[in-house]
Design an enzyme around this catalytic site. Structure first.
Site, PDB file in Angstrom:
ATOM      1  N   GLU A 100      44.939  36.119  46.984  1.00 35.27           N
ATOM      2  CA  GLU A 100      43.829  35.451  47.656  1.00 35.27           C
ATOM      3  C   GLU A 100      44.106  35.303  49.152  1.00 35.27           C
ATOM      4  O   GLU A 100      43.203  35.467  49.984  1.00 35.27           O
ATOM      5  CB  GLU A 100      43.576  34.090  47.008  1.00 35.27           C
ATOM      6  CG  GLU A 100      43.016  34.205  45.591  1.00 35.27           C
ATOM      7  CD  GLU A 100      42.785  32.870  44.933  1.00 35.27           C
ATOM      8  OE1 GLU A 100      41.622  32.513  44.693  1.00 35.27           O
ATOM      9  OE2 GLU A 100      43.774  32.168  44.649  1.00 35.27           O
ATOM     10  N   GLU A 120      45.503  33.762  36.788  1.00 37.54           N
ATOM     11  CA  GLU A 120      45.171  32.350  36.582  1.00 37.54           C
ATOM     12  C   GLU A 120      44.614  32.039  35.207  1.00 37.54           C
ATOM     13  O   GLU A 120      44.856  30.943  34.670  1.00 37.54           O
ATOM     14  CB  GLU A 120      44.172  31.898  37.664  1.00 37.54           C
ATOM     15  CG  GLU A 120      44.784  31.659  39.038  1.00 37.54           C
ATOM     16  CD  GLU A 120      44.949  32.927  39.852  1.00 37.54           C
ATOM     17  OE1 GLU A 120      45.358  32.829  41.016  1.00 37.54           O
ATOM     18  OE2 GLU A 120      44.665  34.032  39.325  1.00 37.54           O
TER      19      GLU A 120
END
Length: 697
Positions: A100, A120
């Site tokens: 990210e 995640e």
């Protein structure tokens, strides 16, 4: 560090550059300083050639450090808004929050061998720092959705023709990134940001989202994270980026506060902690192992041989008879032939693996191995005889390992002249499939032997958990009580299929009676005989013994608790078993009552918890999280519940203790077993969890 106008900001937090609060703070300070320095024309973010970043620091979850400013989203916004171009130099691994952060950079130079991933969902979360909004803008909605929902890693080179990859470096990554930054022209201002890229959503994308949504809603046992991640990605296609980021944040916060994420994060950290043994660290000497002997070519022995071959070891398989040896070697060859047929291996790989396999009837063939594992019949004297033979045959310094699942390792070690070299390596069947390896430390097992065994487990791609010596070690000792309580529920009024259904609905991979049928009911029969002889006061239901007396040993005989018909998967409830249970209750004067699924789950799971607490008190298990790892990796405990000890903490230990005492006080209740373990009582009284047991006075 300044290179001809390019500031290189290095992420330096070994081993995987987790984006902790401290690292985020220093990185933001360095970014601000580079933007303020007139000598800096461009900025490169660099981890190292192996790892850019493994993502956020999961150890900070649950504390204010996870969200303390600068949070990861704040850091990424600062990178996006940098007045000078920011180039990410991405080494071989870039995961989670690290990816990210890279998506927030203006350009990305990847190592040619780089792999990326957003794992995640495996922690019950979704990418919460812009991943669900920026990745679709970089590689397309469907590709991003596949990467996010799978949690798997993928080669960055697969995306070379997308906005994700600006360049692939085949040599010096940092030099390539610096050179790329140096070539940037001021004509490209404002610097490209993924957040500014339009995301075109075609009709096919919308149909794909609907298809995946329906599929996820129909799946059980996965928790809310995949569906929430899907909705976050879908938001990227219908909302402006800032609104999409708000939706992503809202969905992330809901998951982060939920029990599934706590359980999955606990499981992740527990597996990492399981490899740590007090007094043993990287400085502890280990024994080099490249050639291994396996004694016993049955189901377990051949499975263990396959595990070692897969990890690159040379394996000598030993048996006492020619036919048994040939059968065992054939099983191993057939396994790899199957992988070849499925194209999971090519012919050269298959030949290379089988080239490391040999068979023998003579212990002399093990004269040059550094480790031998006995995997013979679970009988104390048989195993002691094998270990004596190994003691005579193996060179000095070699490790003698037993695959015993219940027997006293200290008694086995006494059969040798080198008890310090004896260790338990309890593989779970089928060994080539099951992830768990219990590494059992005897009274005289040397530190170097334990250190070697734990590192071997990692090389074998197993989850290794250290255990002390007791009947059944960690997993099977707890399983014994779980099965015993399930049997007593039959006496009280439940039926095998009701008990199995209740526990499977709750999340267990397999109910206790299905599991016994698969393993063989005769195994439990033998264990009960031994345990009754040692402890006549131990209460068992007689139904399992009656079943075995009729030859109903499970799947292998076509009948057990269930009936197994040729050509049909799984078993079906058998009225004969119900009649057997009813007849036994009548003879024993037992009045059946209606038992609900909730009570079934409570009794069976709390039986695990109580015995787990006793193992901790006795020092058999090093930590409660190790107990959880054993059950998650070896016994089909639902990962979404984090393991039995974590689950008990989620319920509140005081509530667990109260319920156990209620069971103990019931008429006909097994008060001896349901007396809560003293450790459990003390923790409940002080409102402490298992991880804080050291605070007890």
């Amino acid at each position: 560090m300044l290179h001809d106008g390019v500031a290189v900001l290095s992420l330096d937090r070994p081993p995987i550059n987790n984006l902790s609060f401290e690292l985020r703070t220093h990185l933001l300070q360095a970014l601000d300083a580079a933007n303020a320095d007139p000598a800096v024309e461009a900025i490169v973010l660099h981890g190292n050639d192996k790892v850019f970043s493994g993502g956020v620091d999961i150890n900070e979850f649950g504390s204010d450090l996870a969200t303390r400013s600068p949070s990861l989203p704040e850091l990424i916004r600062a990178v996006e808004n940098s007045r000078k171009p920011v180039v990410a130099a991405l080494g071989d691994l870039c995961l989670g929050g690290g990816l990210e952060l890279a998506l927030g950079c203006h350009y990305r130079v990847f190592s040619a061998s780089a792999r990326i991933g957003l794992p995640e969902v495996t922690l019950g979360l979704l990418p919460g720092a812009g991943g669900t909004q920026l990745l679709p803008r970089a590689i397309g909605l469907d590709a991003a959705l596949n990467l996010i929902l799978s949690g798997r890693q993928q080669a960055a080179a697969d995306f070379r023709d997308t906005a994700l990859v600006d360049e692939l470096a085949t040599e010096d990554l940092r030099a390539a990134a610096v050179d790329f930054a140096r070539r940037l022209s001021a004509d490209t201002v404002p610097w490209p940001r993924l957040r500014d890229r339009p995301l075109r959503v075609e009709v096919e994308d919308e149909l794909y989202i609907h298809f995946v949504r329906d599929r996820l809603k129909g799946q059980k046992g996965q928790g809310p994270a995949p569906l929430a991640a899907l909705e976050a990605v879908a938001a990227a296609g219908r909302l402006p980026v800032d609104e999409g980021l708000e939706e992503e944040g809202r969905l992330f916060a809901g998951l982060h506060a939920g029990p599934q994420s706590r359980a999955l994060c606990h499981a992740f950290l527990a597996e990492r902690a399981a490899g740590k043994i007090p007094g043993i660290d990287d400085s502890t000497p280990t024994i080099p192992v490249e050639r291994v002997g396996v004694v016993g070519a049955g189901t377990m022995g051949t499975g263990i041989a396959i595990v070692f071959l897969n990890a690159g070891f040379e394996v000598a398989l030993l048996e006492s008879g020619e036919q048994a040896l040939e059968r065992g070697l054939a099983v191993v060859r057939e396994h790899f032939a199957g992988l070849l047929a499925k194209k999971r291996l090519d012919q050269a790989q298959c030949d290379a693996l089988l080239g490391k396999l040999s068979g023998s009837l003579d212990y002399a063939a093990l004269g040059d191995v550094q480790l031998a594992v006995e995997a013979v019949f679970e009988d104390l004297e048989v195993k002691r005889q094998v270990l004596r033979r190994l003691d005579e045959a193996l060179p000095d310094g070699a490790i003698l390992a037993s695959n015993t699942s219940t027997l006293d390792l200290n008694l086995l070690a006494e059969a040798t002249s080198r008890p310090e070299s004896v260790v338990g390596l309890h593989f779970f069947s089928p060994a080539q499939v099951m992830r768990l390896l219990e590494v059992v430390r005897g009274r005289r097992t040397a530190d170097s032997v334990m250190a070697t065994a734990m590192r071997l487990g990692k090389r074998l791609q197993k989850v290794s958990v250290a255990s002390g010596v007791c009947d059944g070690f960690i997993g099977n000792r707890m399983l014994n009580e779980y099965l015993r309580v399930a049997g007593l529920l039959l006496d009280a009024g439940a039926l095998p299929w009701q008990i199995d259904r209740a526990l499977e609905t709750w999340g267990m991979a397999m109910g206790p009676f299905r599991m016994c049928d698969m393993a063989g009911n005769d195994i439990g029969w033998a264990i009960r005989k031994r345990q009754r002889a040692a402890d006549p006061g131990l209460r068992f239901s007689a139904t399992a013994d009656l079943l075995c007396e009729q030859g109903r040993f499970g799947q292998k005989t076509g009948k057990g608790w269930y009936r197994y018909e040729a050509g049909r998967r799984g078993g079906t409830p058998d009225p004969e078993v119900e009649r057997l249970i009813d007849a036994y209750r009548t003879r024993a004067g037992l009045l059946p009552r209606t038992i609900g699924d909730r009570e079934i789950v409570e009794r069976c799971i709390y039986a695990l918890v109580n015995e787990g607490a006793r193992l901790l008190e006795e020092g058999i298990a090093l930590r409660a999280s190790d107990v959880d790892v054993v059950y998650l990796a070896g016994y089909g405990f639902p990962r979404l519940r984090g393991g039995p000890m974590h689950y008990a903490e989620e319920q509140g230990l005081a509530n667990v203790v109260r319920r156990m005492r209620e069971f103990a006080c019931e008429e006909g209740g097994d008060a001896r077993f349901w007396t809560p373990a003293p450790l459990l009582v003390r923790l409940a009284e002080h409102d402490l969890g298992f991880g804080r047991a050291g605070e007890l006075q």
